[in-house]
Scaffold this motif. Structure first.
Motif, short mmCIF file in Angstrom:
data_model
loop_
_atom_site.label_atom_id
_atom_site.label_comp_id
_atom_site.label_asym_id
_atom_site.label_seq_id
_atom_site.Cartn_x
_atom_site.Cartn_y
_atom_site.Cartn_z
N ALA A 657 0.96 -1.11 -0.02
CA ALA A 657 -0.09 0.11 0.21
C ALA A 657 0.89 1.38 0.01
N ALA A 658 1.93 1.14 0.60
CA ALA A 658 2.87 2.19 0.48
C ALA A 658 3.45 2.55 -0.64
N VAL A 659 3.86 1.36 -1.46
CA VAL A 659 4.40 1.47 -3.10
C VAL A 659 3.33 2.24 -3.65
N VAL A 660 1.83 1.58 -3.77
CA VAL A 660 0.91 2.18 -4.45
C VAL A 660 0.63 3.75 -4.19
N GLY A 661 0.71 3.91 -2.73
CA GLY A 661 0.47 5.27 -2.32
C GLY A 661 1.74 6.35 -3.04
N ALA A 662 2.91 5.73 -2.87
CA ALA A 662 3.91 6.57 -3.74
C ALA A 662 3.69 6.85 -5.24
N TRP A 663 3.12 5.66 -5.86
CA TRP A 663 2.97 5.80 -7.51
C TRP A 663 1.73 6.86 -7.63
N ALA A 664 0.76 6.82 -6.70
CA ALA A 664 -0.36 7.74 -6.76
C ALA A 664 0.32 9.24 -6.56
N ALA A 704 8.84 3.16 -10.60
CA ALA A 704 8.81 1.97 -11.51
C ALA A 704 9.12 0.68 -11.08
N LEU A 705 10.40 0.59 -10.54
CA LEU A 705 11.00 -0.46 -10.11
C LEU A 705 10.51 -1.06 -8.79
N ALA A 706 10.23 -0.04 -7.91
CA ALA A 706 9.36 -0.55 -6.52
C ALA A 706 8.02 -1.01 -7.04
N VAL A 707 7.09 -0.37 -8.10
CA VAL A 707 5.99 -1.25 -8.38
C VAL A 707 6.03 -2.26 -8.81
N ASP A 708 7.03 -2.72 -9.92
CA ASP A 708 7.27 -3.97 -10.27
C ASP A 708 7.47 -4.86 -9.12
N HIS A 709 8.25 -4.50 -8.27
CA HIS A 709 8.60 -5.62 -7.23
C HIS A 709 7.32 -5.97 -6.47
N ALA A 710 6.64 -4.56 -5.92
CA ALA A 710 5.59 -4.80 -4.99
C ALA A 710 4.39 -5.57 -5.75
N LEU A 711 3.96 -5.40 -6.79
CA LEU A 711 2.93 -5.81 -7.44
C LEU A 711 3.16 -7.02 -8.39
N SER A 713 6.37 -9.19 -8.46
CA SER A 713 7.25 -10.21 -8.27
C SER A 713 7.08 -11.44 -7.42
N GLY A 714 5.89 -11.45 -6.64
CA GLY A 714 5.15 -12.22 -5.91
C GLY A 714 5.83 -12.40 -4.62
N GLY A 715 6.90 -11.57 -4.23
CA GLY A 715 7.60 -11.72 -2.94
C GLY A 715 6.94 -10.54 -2.05
N PRO A 716 7.40 -10.73 -0.77
CA PRO A 716 7.03 -9.68 0.19
C PRO A 716 7.46 -8.38 -0.17
N THR A 717 6.58 -7.06 0.07
CA THR A 717 7.10 -5.88 -0.11
C THR A 717 8.00 -5.40 1.20
N THR A 718 9.10 -5.28 1.35
CA THR A 718 9.78 -5.05 2.43
C THR A 718 9.70 -3.41 2.53
N PRO A 719 10.15 -3.02 3.80
CA PRO A 719 10.44 -1.20 4.05
C PRO A 719 11.34 -0.84 3.03
N ASP A 720 12.26 -1.40 2.65
CA ASP A 720 13.12 -1.00 1.63
C ASP A 720 12.64 -0.47 0.23
N VAL A 721 11.79 -1.48 0.01
CA VAL A 721 11.19 -1.12 -1.28
C VAL A 721 10.38 -0.01 -1.36
N ALA A 722 9.45 -0.10 -0.29
CA ALA A 722 8.60 1.17 0.02
C ALA A 722 9.61 2.43 -0.05
N THR A 727 11.61 7.44 -2.01
CA THR A 727 12.68 8.38 -2.45
C THR A 727 12.56 8.67 -4.08
N GLY A 728 11.98 8.00 -4.73
CA GLY A 728 11.79 8.21 -6.38
C GLY A 728 10.82 9.71 -6.09
N VAL A 729 9.75 9.34 -5.49
CA VAL A 729 8.65 10.72 -5.32
C VAL A 729 9.39 11.70 -5.02
N HIS A 730 10.23 11.90 -3.93
CA HIS A 730 10.99 13.10 -3.52
C HIS A 730 11.97 13.55 -4.71
#
Length: 761
Positions: A657-664, A704-711, A713-722, A727-730
């Protein structure tokens, strides 16, 4: 497409965005930019990231503001006398600016060329009489120098002023200065700064006379449209129309209401004007007061001398010389400024009833000494008099040199006896309730009105009190003299005492003010009853007279006559005229003071009478202004605050959800800067669409890389990915801060991304 291919594509997008940084592309590579602007930009005279280059549209808008500001002097001179000189100055300035823009070599000479062209326009439109064959002469240059004091002479005139060069010329000169500043600021400062000279011209005009009502709204709307014309980007896109339209609506509403409310005073006071502190120089021949000359005029040796003759279609009841409203216990004076008579003097704002114009031809004679001319209560125009001056409060007419004859037009209120007998008094009338100092005990103890409220009924009842209890000296006898407190105390001390007309008038004003009735003393002449065979009414010294005037709500000053009807002899006839006849009829309907009933509510006075009698619809201007100001403040402060709170709420999410929020957040930031976003767009699609925005590619690549990993990859979304996504948003936000301030300001106030149904196009 593999993840490695996606990363490579993001890198190419970042490289393309990096190549689009400011300074990487030359000005010549920007499509649609005129070559003259490119050269001017190289010369350092126009254009920067924060200062858009001047163009024809911005120049016309800026000079249009100067023209609008110059036309704001219309109440002083009239639009038809201002349109040509001010419009010609603005037109010449625009032509010179456009020529210099196309001929870059002339840019260094542009200020001088604008000044020379503007001065020629002023000479041809205002000082044409000083030219020779249409060409300026030394007389033209001298006239320009002499007319630098025109602003002060205009303040010494009634408005609309006479459209003479020595008065009018300061307005186009002021417009010329504003045109020079506007053209130069357009190339050296943000666009809004270039409108400051025009706003300065408007400010000067408001110091002369404040705009009110519909005029103020039209001026505000005009400036609002000019602001929009100046701020619209050179490459305006239709998709950016919505935020600009919303900006225009709120800004125009707030500015318009501000202009209107700025002229409204809850206490009924008139707006400030420089004219209050500027007056014409009094003629040097003004030595004695006409009040002091009354006794001399009525002396046996002078009483039969002719003062003036006049012709008029309808009879008048009296002619006035001066109105006096200040009394120090010894002398009656007036301290209101004398103003040069303009082209026409309209009735003051206190007159809210219909008026009709009356005219007379007056021929003066030797007995009319001093600078005063016989006049009427509301003079409109005076002809065949050199440099006439008027004191608008008391309607006193003064000339430096007495003419053999002159034409006078004046306004006369159209009221009847019923209106007069039921009217209230205007306690706000200038000088009507001036302090007279401590009244002698004998006078203060008099109570002829028995505490009744101040109305025209009680004012007429006080007039009847004097007619009943005192006597006017016979025309064949020497009248008593003096109007100071000792003489008034002796006159009022006993009933049936005999007094002069000035004693009647002064005593009436003293008792009227003691009972809150605004009154003043007037000196002039009673009108003859009949004309001679040639149609001339002849006024002699024996007609010299003094009477009081009372301020009537909605009507202005109204003459009363406590002495007529109280004369000891029968040789004096009552004056015949509109005012006297109406007062005679109203007097018949006024009962004895004991039978006068106070109104259930306090009689309206001043502006209250207008509100009570108009019956028209009134806009709640103060409420409209408050709502408009609140909406403007809510927009300016609320929209950025809501966007900040929304970003914090998205940032506090966890997991995918944090990654989706960053994309939004990144999507909304980009869309606020005018980039279209569709429902099926990916992060990389957005990066491609935003390729014209500098430095946004790398940040969107990280998202984009964070969204690919979170949505995907099938693996868990770690705090580093979020953290990578935000960081990309900033990075995107930092890149957008390099955009021009106008684009950032528009994006901060953009509303569409805050509305859920409009987040996607």
């Amino acid at each position: 497409m593999s993840r490695e291919e996606d990363a490579a594509k993001a890198g190419r997008l970042a490289s393309a965005a990096d190549a689009a940084k400011p300074g990487r592309a030359t000005a010549a590579a920007r499509p649609g930019r005129p070559a003259s602007e490119v050269e001017a930009g190289r010369d350092g005279r126009t254009g920067s990231a924060s200062t858009p280059p001047a163009n024809t549209r911005r120049t016309v808008a800026g000079l249009g503001g100067v023209l609008l500001g110059g036309l704001c002097f219309a109440p002083v001179f009239g639009v038809r006398h201002l349109w040509v000189p001010v419009g010609l100055v603005c037109l010449v300035s625009a032509v010179v600016a456009e020529v210099c823009r196309r001929r870059v070599g002339l840019l260094g000479w542009r200020p001088l060329l604008v000044v020379v062209g503007g001065v020629l326009a002023i000479v041809e439109s205002v000082l044409q009489a000083t030219t020779l064959g249409g060409l300026p002469t030394l007389s033209s240059i001298r006239a320009l120098g002499n007319e630098l004091t025109a602003w002060r002479l205009t303040l010494e005139s009634t408005w609309p002023a006479r459209p003479e060069p020595e008065l009018l010329i300061f307005v186009p000169l002021l417009a010329l200065v504003a045109c020079v500043l506007t053209i130069e600021l357009l190339d050296r400062a943000p666009p809004l700064v270039a409108l400051l000279p025009a706003i300065g011209v408007v400010g000067v005009s408001q110091l002369y006379v404040a705009a009110e009502g519909v005029t103020a709204v039209l001026v505000a709307v005009g400036f609002g449209l000019l602001v929009i014309a100046v701020l619209i980007p050179d490459h305006f896109e239709y998709r950016k129309l919505t935020p600009w339209a919303m900006t225009a609506v709120v800004t125009l509403a707030a500015v318009a209401c501000g202009f209107v409310v700025s002229t409204i005073d809850p206490h009924g006071r008139t707006p400030y004007s420089l004219q209050r502190v500027q007056s014409a120089t009094a003629p040097t021949s003004r030595q004695a007061s006409p009040l002091d000359e009354l006794a001399g005029r009525l002396s046996p040796s002078a009483r039969d001398k002719v003062v003036f003759k006049y012709q008029t279609a309808e009879p008048v009841d009296r002619w006035r010389l001066v109105a006096l409203d200040s009394f120090d216990g010894v002398n009656w004076t007036a301290d209101h400024p004398l103003l040069r008579m303009g082209s026409q003097l309209a009735p003051g704002p206190e007159v809210r009833v219909d008026t009709t114009t009356r005219r007379a031809l007056i021929r003066t004679d030797d007995a009319l000494d001093g600078p005063w001319l016989p006049g009427q209560l509301s003079p409109e125009t005076i002809g065949n008099a050199a440099d006439p001056q008027v004191e608008p409060i008391g309607s006193t007419l003064v000339v430096p040199e007495r003419p053999d004859y002159y034409n006078l037009a004046w306004a006369e209120p159209e009221i009847d006896a019923d209106y007069l007998s039921t009217a209230g008094v205007d306690s706000t009338a200038p000088g009507g309730l001036n302090d007279m100092g401590p009244l002698p005990t004998e006078i203060a103890n008099l109570n002829p009105l028995e505490g009744k409220r101040a109305t025209m009924a009680t004012a007429i009842a006080l007039e009847k009190y004097f007619r009943t209890n005192y006597r006017l000296a016979s025309a064949n006898s020497s009248p008593p003299t003096g109007y100071s407190w000792p003489q008034l105390k002796e006159f009022l001390g006993k009933t049936k005492n005999v007094g002069s007309s000035e004693q009647f008038a002064a005593a009436y004003v003293a008792l009227a003010r003691q009972n809150s009735i605004p009154a003043r003393l007037v000196v002039g002449f009673r009108a003859p009853a009949k004309p001679d065979a040639a149609g001339w009414y002849t006024v002699t010294n024996k007609d010299a007279y003094a009477w009081p005037e009372v301020a009537v709500a909605g009507v202005g000053w109204w003459p009363l006559d406590p002495a007529v009807g109280a004369q000891t002899g029968s040789s004096t006839t009552n004056p015949t005229g509109a005012a006297a006849s109406i007062t005679d009829e109203a007097r018949k309907s006024i009962p004895d003071i004991k039978k006068i009933q106070d109104p259930e509510t306090r009689p309206p006075s001043g502006d209250e009478a207008d509100d009570a009698n108009s019956g028209s619809f009134h806009l709640p201007l103060s409420q409209i202004f408050a709502v408009s100001a609140a909406l403007l403040l809510l927009w300016l402060g609320g929209v950025p605050l809501l966007k900040q709170l929304r970003a914090q709420r998205r940032r506090r999410r966890s997991g995918s959800a944090a990654v989706v929020g960053a994309w939004a957040e990144a999507r909304d930031r980009i869309r606020a800067h005018g980039i279209p976003v569709t429902s099926g767009m990916t992060v990389r699609d957005l990066a491609h669409a935003a390729r014209d925005l500098p430095d946004t590619g790398p940040g969107l690549g990280s998202v984009a890389l964070a969204v690919d990993h979170a949505l995907w990859s099938g693996g868990p979304t770690t705090p580093d990915v979020a953290e990578q996504a935000w960081t990309g948003v900033h990075a995107v936000r930092r890149a957008l801060r390099s955009r021009p301030w106008l684009d950032r300001f528009q994006a901060a106030l953009e509303l569409r991304t805050l509305i859920p149904g409009l987040r996607q196009k």
